[in-house]
Write an enzyme that holds these catalytic residues in place. Sequence first.
Site, PDB file in Angstrom:
ATOM      1  CB  CYS A   2      -0.867   0.046   1.254  1.00  0.00           C
ATOM      2  SG  CYS A   2      -1.887  -1.416   1.470  1.00  0.00           S
ATOM      3  NE  ARG A  28       4.259   1.853  -1.462  1.00  0.00           N
ATOM      4  CZ  ARG A  28       5.303   1.081  -1.236  1.00  0.00           C
ATOM      5  NH1 ARG A  28       6.366   1.171  -1.999  1.00  0.00           N
ATOM      6  NH2 ARG A  28       5.311   0.233  -0.239  1.00  0.00           N
ATOM      7  CD1 TRP A  65      -1.772  -5.786  -2.929  1.00  0.00           C
ATOM      8  CD2 TRP A  65      -2.937  -4.949  -4.634  1.00  0.00           C
ATOM      9  NE1 TRP A  65      -1.869  -6.763  -3.881  1.00  0.00           N
ATOM     10  CE2 TRP A  65      -2.588  -6.275  -4.944  1.00  0.00           C
ATOM     11  CE3 TRP A  65      -3.696  -4.216  -5.548  1.00  0.00           C
ATOM     12  CZ2 TRP A  65      -2.955  -6.882  -6.135  1.00  0.00           C
ATOM     13  CZ3 TRP A  65      -4.060  -4.837  -6.738  1.00  0.00           C
ATOM     14  CH2 TRP A  65      -3.675  -6.148  -7.027  1.00  0.00           C
ATOM     15  CG  ASN A  91       2.703  -0.454   3.181  1.00  0.00           C
ATOM     16  OD1 ASN A  91       2.177  -1.502   2.812  1.00  0.00           O
ATOM     17  ND2 ASN A  91       3.890  -0.060   2.760  1.00  0.00           N
ATOM     18  N   GLY A  92       1.505  -2.707   5.462  1.00  0.00           N
ATOM     19  CA  GLY A  92       2.217  -3.867   6.015  1.00  0.00           C
ATOM     20  C   GLY A  92       1.217  -4.915   6.445  1.00  0.00           C
ATOM     21  CD  GLU A 453       8.734  -9.483 -18.348  1.00  0.00           C
ATOM     22  OE1 GLU A 453       8.677 -10.223 -17.360  1.00  0.00           O
ATOM     23  OE2 GLU A 453       8.242  -8.343 -18.351  1.00  0.00           O
ATOM     24  CE  LYS A 457       5.025  -6.727 -17.848  1.00  0.00           C
ATOM     25  NZ  LYS A 457       6.354  -6.894 -17.340  1.00  0.00           N
ATOM     26  CD  GLU A 460       1.787  -7.180 -14.409  1.00  0.00           C
ATOM     27  OE1 GLU A 460       2.018  -6.824 -13.271  1.00  0.00           O
ATOM     28  OE2 GLU A 460       2.649  -7.137 -15.308  1.00  0.00           O
ATOM     29  CG  HIS A 476       9.210 -33.549 -22.159  1.00  0.00           C
ATOM     30  ND1 HIS A 476       9.565 -34.859 -22.366  1.00  0.00           N
ATOM     31  CD2 HIS A 476      10.230 -32.796 -22.640  1.00  0.00           C
ATOM     32  CE1 HIS A 476      10.760 -34.904 -22.937  1.00  0.00           C
ATOM     33  NE2 HIS A 476      11.190 -33.658 -23.126  1.00  0.00           N
ATOM     34  CE  LYS A 570     -20.725   1.765  -7.007  1.00  0.00           C
ATOM     35  NZ  LYS A 570     -20.399   1.070  -5.789  1.00  0.00           N
TER      36      LYS A 570
HETATM   37  C1  AGP Z   1       5.751  -6.906 -13.527  1.00  0.00           C
HETATM   38  O1  AGP Z   1       5.027  -6.398 -14.575  1.00  0.00           O
HETATM   39  C2  AGP Z   1       5.095  -7.023 -12.238  1.00  0.00           C
HETATM   40  N1  AGP Z   1       4.397  -5.863 -11.867  1.00  0.00           N
HETATM   41  C3  AGP Z   1       5.847  -7.767 -11.119  1.00  0.00           C
HETATM   42  O2  AGP Z   1       6.119  -9.041 -11.602  1.00  0.00           O
HETATM   43  C4  AGP Z   1       7.135  -7.144 -10.567  1.00  0.00           C
HETATM   44  O3  AGP Z   1       8.153  -7.206 -11.524  1.00  0.00           O
HETATM   45  C5  AGP Z   1       7.536  -7.910  -9.288  1.00  0.00           C
HETATM   46  O4  AGP Z   1       6.538  -7.763  -8.327  1.00  0.00           O
HETATM   47  C6  AGP Z   1       8.864  -7.476  -8.726  1.00  0.00           C
HETATM   48  O5  AGP Z   1       8.878  -6.131  -8.372  1.00  0.00           O
HETATM   49  P1  AGP Z   1      10.224  -5.340  -8.143  1.00  0.00           P
HETATM   50  O6  AGP Z   1      10.989  -5.346  -9.413  1.00  0.00           O
HETATM   51  O7  AGP Z   1       9.790  -3.965  -7.739  1.00  0.00           O
HETATM   52  O8  AGP Z   1      10.964  -6.048  -7.037  1.00  0.00           O
END
Ligand code: AGP
Length: 575
Positions: A2, A28, A65, A91-92, A453, A457, A460, A476, A570
């Site tokens: 957060c 964040r 978050w 945050n935590g 990677e 993407k 995500e 396999h 919203k």
């Molecule tokens: C990537 O698009 C993501 N948002 C996520 O995988 C990110 O790379 C991961 O959480 C690591 O974050 P960092 O590089 O800030 O440590």
Amino acid sequence: MCGIVGIASHKEFPSRFLLERLKRMEYRGYDSYGFYDSHELKKFVGNIVIAGDGATRTGIAHTRWATHGGVTERNAHPHVSCDGRVIIVHNGIIENFEEIKKKLVRKGHRFTSETDSEVIAHFFEEGLKSKPIQAIIPEFIRTFAGTFAVLIMVEGSDEIYAVKRDSPLVLGVMNGMNMVASDIYGFSDLTNKAAFFENDEFAVISKDGYRFFDRRGKPVDKPLWKFVWEQVSSQKKAFKHYMLKEILEEPETVERMLFSLDHDQKAGFDKLIRLIRNSKKIIFASCGTSYHASLLGAYFLHRVGVETQALIASEFRHFANIDRDTLIIALSQSGETMDVIDALKYAHERRGRIAGVVNVPYSTIQRMSELSLNILAGQEVCVASTKAFVNQAALLLRIAQEFGFHVNLANLADRIRSLLRKREEIRRIAEKVAASRDVYVIGRGLTYPVAREIALKIKEISYIHAEGMMGGELKHGTIALIEDGTPVISLINNNDPDIISNTKEVEARGAKAIIITNNPTLARRPDAISIRTDNDGKFGILAAIAGQLIAYYAADKLGRPIDKPRNLAKSVTVK
Ligand code: AGP
């Protein structure tokens, strides 16, 4: 993760200023937010909307978050005590909140949210019955287990109490105003003076200044740092999304980073090279996209005879043997990823040496490292990491070059520019990906991390199921899932016969092959993206950028909330 902000100022400021600051940390956390400005407390579900004309001199705010409790107004921060006098943002994660909550409930406290954080407000309310707040904070530090960056306000006071353990917190100092935030993005456009909290330290912040204390409440003399921060505009301006803006910045950011390694960061870079030479073992620790960059780095270094391992930070302790001759390279865009921080603590206890490669200066990972390099990608507002990946991979390629990897990095930025010019062509290919339920991305050797990677993407940002894998593993098991029309993105470096044969295998089962290649013959096929380089190191980076564009355009076609995936759109105002 957060984001939190607190401001204490001599002059009155509108509450929208608090939200503007919070907006800078929206990456964040972005499912709900709220603020308290000495007069009113407001909570919202959804994106941060900068509004509100209430004037104040002190305020705290939070962007969430969700971890404990769903995305609701009730669970959004700030949280307040029963009598409404103690207002907190956190945050935590409070690990022992249930146990503390039970005790407080027995004393008559009523809880209104499902969060672990609310217990903090009630704990301080209970303490205030018998002692001043500064005497309660050391007790809080002793009692609470877990991670926290907490800001506390008490009705009627114009002070902010800030306390931290393992969640980032930094104080920005400017003329007539002190601001505390999760990271320097909160104020890096306003001041370059900051003080960093260490674990279990707390501070009392007011318009007139700040005082730091240790866990027992003894005053601490806190040095003020002057930080250097590469200014890259965080304004979206003409771009439809931050993700596209950040991809299009890649040529400039990579140029700037490579230049800096030979100039202002040269001493640190040379030291890292010496550390690598003198270590028996090199282990990368990272997560997500940073892990994929690390895996690419491990490939580059392995090619030039430097034995290197890349580990996902959350699994680090299960796979890493550390001693004083081991160098751990922590790769992290934010510099605040908890799994990486935990891995570094583990390595530190075993006397491993630590080097950090981060994007956010003065972040926790940078400060835990004996040596740290900055990738200088500038702020990444979009949650999907793009330009940071490019700079991480290019930095690792530059390291490998020192050990004999043959590559001309001087034209990397130009090669990226010419690829970005093909984005209309890539958009058309991406629209075909958007029409699918599943996508497979295959690579071998250095293109394997890139395949992972690209798949990340796509998942995500476009929410299409995607798997990035080694071409050799297809037979396999996974090949059973390839049906008529399934898109398979194949990363073909030069004439690599194995990946060409994997591509034929999937085509024989009806797959629709999309080829990203630097092979001029294959680049003439329909649905091929041609990459201009015969160097495999650069090919890896450029292929990843083509993948970023595929993910972006597929998500755009599907109307996904690209900059803040899975967000709730919203906004609701509550009392
Ligand atoms: C990537 O698009 C993501 N948002 C996520 O995988 C990110 O790379 C991961 O959480 C690591 O974050 P960092 O590089 O800030 O440590």
